[in-house]
Structure formats: structure tokens, C-alpha cells
Design a protein around this motif. Structure first.
Motif, PDB file in Angstrom:
ATOM      1  N   TRP A   1       0.825  -1.205   0.000  1.00  0.00           N
ATOM      2  CA  TRP A   1       0.000   0.000   0.000  1.00  0.00           C
ATOM      3  C   TRP A   1       0.863   1.261   0.000  1.00  0.00           C
ATOM      4  CZ3 TRP A   1      -0.321   3.842   3.783  1.00  0.00           C
ATOM      5  CH2 TRP A   1      -1.366   4.766   3.623  1.00  0.00           C
ATOM      6  N   ARG A   2       0.401   2.274  -0.739  1.00  0.00           N
ATOM      7  CA  ARG A   2       1.034   3.598  -0.747  1.00  0.00           C
ATOM      8  C   ARG A   2      -0.048   4.636  -0.546  1.00  0.00           C
ATOM      9  NH1 ARG A   2       3.899   4.207  -6.362  1.00  0.00           N
ATOM     10  NH2 ARG A   2       1.890   3.447  -7.062  1.00  0.00           N
ATOM     11  N   PRO A   3       0.200   5.642   0.293  1.00  0.00           N
ATOM     12  CA  PRO A   3      -0.816   6.669   0.511  1.00  0.00           C
ATOM     13  C   PRO A   3      -1.104   7.488  -0.745  1.00  0.00           C
ATOM     14  CG  PRO A   3       1.198   7.215   1.707  1.00  0.00           C
ATOM     15  CD  PRO A   3       1.371   5.854   1.123  1.00  0.00           C
TER      16      PRO A   3
ATOM     17  N   SER B   1       4.588   8.110  -3.123  1.00  0.00           N
ATOM     18  CA  SER B   1       5.096   7.514  -1.882  1.00  0.00           C
ATOM     19  C   SER B   1       5.652   6.117  -2.138  1.00  0.00           C
ATOM     20  CB  SER B   1       3.970   7.404  -0.853  1.00  0.00           C
ATOM     21  OG  SER B   1       3.459   8.657  -0.533  1.00  0.00           O
TER      22      SER B   1
ATOM     23  N   SER C   1       5.971   2.213  -0.802  1.00  0.00           N
ATOM     24  CA  SER C   1       5.338   1.198   0.040  1.00  0.00           C
ATOM     25  C   SER C   1       6.410   0.551   0.921  1.00  0.00           C
ATOM     26  CB  SER C   1       4.683   0.127  -0.838  1.00  0.00           C
ATOM     27  OG  SER C   1       5.691  -0.561  -1.573  1.00  0.00           O
ATOM     28  N   ILE C   2       5.958  -0.215   1.899  1.00  0.00           N
ATOM     29  CA  ILE C   2       6.892  -0.976   2.731  1.00  0.00           C
ATOM     30  C   ILE C   2       7.693  -1.921   1.850  1.00  0.00           C
ATOM     31  CG2 ILE C   2       7.045  -2.749   4.537  1.00  0.00           C
ATOM     32  CD1 ILE C   2       4.620  -1.336   5.880  1.00  0.00           C
TER      33      ILE C   2
ATOM     34  N   GLN D   1      10.365   4.656   8.678  1.00  0.00           N
ATOM     35  CA  GLN D   1       9.371   4.860   7.620  1.00  0.00           C
ATOM     36  C   GLN D   1       8.432   3.659   7.519  1.00  0.00           C
ATOM     37  OE1 GLN D   1      12.358   5.540   4.558  1.00  0.00           O
ATOM     38  NE2 GLN D   1      11.620   7.649   4.296  1.00  0.00           N
TER      39      GLN D   1
ATOM     40  N   THR E   1       5.974   3.921  10.358  1.00  0.00           N
ATOM     41  CA  THR E   1       4.993   4.957  10.068  1.00  0.00           C
ATOM     42  C   THR E   1       3.964   4.440   9.074  1.00  0.00           C
ATOM     43  OG1 THR E   1       6.599   6.694  10.507  1.00  0.00           O
ATOM     44  CG2 THR E   1       4.689   7.302   9.183  1.00  0.00           C
ATOM     45  N   SER E   2       4.441   3.768   8.024  1.00  0.00           N
ATOM     46  CA  SER E   2       3.521   3.203   7.026  1.00  0.00           C
ATOM     47  C   SER E   2       2.628   2.146   7.657  1.00  0.00           C
ATOM     48  CB  SER E   2       4.307   2.562   5.875  1.00  0.00           C
ATOM     49  OG  SER E   2       4.952   3.552   5.124  1.00  0.00           O
ATOM     50  N   GLN E   3       3.218   1.324   8.530  1.00  0.00           N
ATOM     51  CA  GLN E   3       2.470   0.257   9.198  1.00  0.00           C
ATOM     52  C   GLN E   3       1.301   0.844   9.995  1.00  0.00           C
ATOM     53  OE1 GLN E   3       4.620  -1.560  12.390  1.00  0.00           O
ATOM     54  NE2 GLN E   3       3.336  -3.355  12.455  1.00  0.00           N
TER      55      GLN E   3
ATOM     56  N   ASN F   1      -0.302   3.508   9.296  1.00  0.00           N
ATOM     57  CA  ASN F   1      -1.253   4.208   8.424  1.00  0.00           C
ATOM     58  C   ASN F   1      -2.101   3.284   7.572  1.00  0.00           C
ATOM     59  OD1 ASN F   1      -0.604   6.824   9.255  1.00  0.00           O
ATOM     60  ND2 ASN F   1       1.176   6.866   7.917  1.00  0.00           N
ATOM     61  N   VAL F   2      -1.745   1.995   7.513  1.00  0.00           N
ATOM     62  CA  VAL F   2      -2.514   1.088   6.653  1.00  0.00           C
ATOM     63  C   VAL F   2      -3.745   0.550   7.349  1.00  0.00           C
ATOM     64  CG1 VAL F   2      -0.632   0.442   5.153  1.00  0.00           C
ATOM     65  CG2 VAL F   2      -1.065  -0.916   7.205  1.00  0.00           C
TER      66      VAL F   2
END
Length: 149
Positions: free
Chosen positions: A37-39, A43, A45-46, A141, A144-146, A148-149
Motif C-alpha cells: 500500500w502507498r498513501p 510515496s 510502500s513498505i 518509515q 509509520t507506514s504500518q 497508516n494502513v
């Protein structure tokens, strides 16, 4: 016999073990879709961040320290592609173990040898410390991504 780089070697091993453990823990909590996933389109992704860490390991450790013939395509590794969770776990576990094993097995002489990175000469020891800091930044990062998903 105590080698002059024992402190650095042990510190680096512990740091890369921590990075590996924490990234694998983050991966374990997500599914394939969440890992890719990417916002928004610009961006990363992980999965892209993990592929980028792998590219850095190839460039700085395999090529720079061990003088292996490795071709890195930074643009390709930063291009968003779907990567399954099992592959990301494998990349993270194997590539960070490779870094740990390299640190454990290289000589003090090799740690003190130099490589050129972005037109600047650095010892391999400096490069390993830089990688630890850089991978820690990417780990942040990933966290942070984790969240937000």
C-alpha cells in the motif's frame, strides 16, 4: 585475543540484529495488500523500502566491502511493484543475516579499507555505521507506514 574493532563489530551486529527483528515483526503484522500500500503515487510502500534496503546491501556490502560483481538498479528497486509478504520476509531475513555474517567474519584490515561513496572516501567501518543509521531511518518509515494502513 582482542581485536581493535571488537566494540564496533559487536555494536554493529547487535544493531543489524535489532533492525532485522523489528522489520520482520512489522512485516508479520501485515498482509500482502498492506505491505504494498502507498498513501499516494509518489510515496514508497513498505515493500519498496525493503527492496531499497536490499539494494543498499548489494551496493555497500557485496560490492563495496566484498568486491563482488554486483549490478544495482536503484531506479528499478524504487519503482513500485507488488511483492508478496513471504518474499519480503525472505529478503529481510536473508539480506540482513548476510550483513551480520559479513561483519562477524571480515578482518579488521577489511574494516579499515576504503571505498568511494558519492565522491567521498569512507572506511568500510564508517560505511557499516552509515548503513545502520540509514536502515534505521527506513525502519522508521516502515513503522509509520504500518500505522497508516
Amino acid at each position: 585475543m582482542v581485536c581493535k574493532n571488537d566494540f564496533n563489530r559487536e555494536w554493529l551486529i547487535k544493531k543489524f540484529e535489532e533492525i532485522r527483528k523489528r522489520i520482520l515483526n512489522a512485516i508479520s503484522q501485515l498482509d500482502d495488500e498492506q505491505l504494498n500500500w502507498r498513501p499516494h503515487e509518489s510515496s514508497h510502500s513498505i515493500s519498496t523500502l525493503i527492496r531499497h534496503i536490499e539494494g543498499n546491501i548489494k551496493e555497500r556490502i557485496s560490492k563495496g566491502i566484498l568486491h563482488q560483481e554486483i549490478q544495482r538498479n536503484r531506479e528499478e528497486e524504487l519503482t513500485h511493484v507488488f511483492v508478496e509478504k513471504s518474499e519480503l520476509e525472505k529478503i529481510c531475513a536473508e539480506r540482513l543475516q548476510f550483513v551480520i555474517d559479513t561483519i562477524r567474519n571480515i578482518s579488521d584490515e577489511t574494516l579499515e579499507q576504503k571505498q568511494i561513496v558519492r565522491s567521498r572516501e569512507r572506511t568500510n567501518l564508517e560505511m557499516l555505521h552509515q548503513c545502520a543509521a540509514y536502515f534505521s531511518k527506513h525502519m522508521g518509515q516502515i513503522f509509520t507506514s504500518q500505522n497508516n494502513v
